[in-house]
Design an enzyme around this catalytic site. Structure first.
Site, PDB file in Angstrom:
ATOM      1  N   ASP A   9     -34.133  17.357 -52.491  1.00 54.14           N
ATOM      2  CA  ASP A   9     -34.174  16.524 -53.683  1.00 54.14           C
ATOM      3  C   ASP A   9     -34.503  17.393 -54.897  1.00 54.14           C
ATOM      4  O   ASP A   9     -35.122  18.449 -54.764  1.00 54.14           O
ATOM      5  CB  ASP A   9     -35.247  15.446 -53.487  1.00 54.14           C
ATOM      6  CG  ASP A   9     -35.475  14.626 -54.728  1.00 54.14           C
ATOM      7  OD1 ASP A   9     -34.522  13.985 -55.209  1.00 54.14           O
ATOM      8  OD2 ASP A   9     -36.618  14.639 -55.237  1.00 54.14           O
ATOM      9  N   ASP A  11     -35.744  16.252 -58.618  1.00 48.96           N
ATOM     10  CA  ASP A  11     -36.875  15.901 -59.482  1.00 48.96           C
ATOM     11  C   ASP A  11     -38.140  15.649 -58.666  1.00 48.96           C
ATOM     12  O   ASP A  11     -38.203  14.711 -57.890  1.00 48.96           O
ATOM     13  CB  ASP A  11     -36.528  14.667 -60.326  1.00 48.96           C
ATOM     14  CG  ASP A  11     -35.318  14.904 -61.202  1.00 48.96           C
ATOM     15  OD1 ASP A  11     -35.378  15.818 -62.038  1.00 48.96           O
ATOM     16  OD2 ASP A  11     -34.312  14.188 -61.037  1.00 48.96           O
TER      17      ASP A  11
END
Length: 175
Positions: A9, A11
């Protein structure tokens, strides 16, 4: 388990605060490049796996994110550009991006890993395809485990790491 690929991922996992930061202003955590290099030195494909709904609003361009991930040396990026309210198959926690990657790279997702900071998106998407689930405590990780645990209460991470580098070191069994 022979690891075929690791999905990471953006952020709150690679860098940032867990909130959106435009690619031109986004800075990976100091340890993120070390984590990428460790995976690559072990011959493991590395992919970004991220929801970026601001693309659908015209606030960003898909290629800006692709260029960002390429600059980290990742093999590919799987990016959902749709609004969280869109009826798409790719917005995490739906597993569409993982399924697309499996088709594109001939992966057995049960031999893949998802590393992220949000239980209700990253961990649920990984669970849907049987991938190994590693939750990091950076970004939304601590809140995901405490304040928002109810939203993914039926799924447990396989490992909880302080950050991306610790997650990769655990995965590769490096002390």
């Amino acid at each position: 388990m022979e690891i075929q690929a690791v999905f990471i991922d953006r952020d709150g996992t690679i860098g940032g605060t867990g909130h959106f930061i435009h690619p031109k202003d986004f800075k990976p955590y100091d340890f993120s490049n070390d984590a990428f290099q460790l995976l690559q030195s072990h011959g493991i494909k590395t992919f970004a796996l991220t929801n970026q709904h601001r693309i659908s609003r015209g606030e960003d361009l898909l290629n800006e994110f692709q260029e960002e991930f390429k600059s980290y040396g990742l093999n590919d990026a799987f990016i959902c550009p749709h609004s969280e309210n869109a009826d798409c198959h790719c917005h995490k926690p739906k597993p569409g991006m993982l399924l697309e990657a499996a088709w594109k790279y001939n992966l057995d997702l049960k031999q893949c890993v998802v590393i992220g900071d949000v239980g209700s998106t990253d961990m649920l998407a990984a669970h849907a395809v049987g991938a190994l689930k590693i939750l990091v405590l950076t970004g939304w990780g601590k809140n995901s485990l405490e304040q928002y645990r109810h939203s993914w209460k039926d799924v447990d991470p396989d490992y909880i790491a302080e950050n991306l580098l610790e997650a990769v070191r655990w995965l590769l069994k490096i002390d």
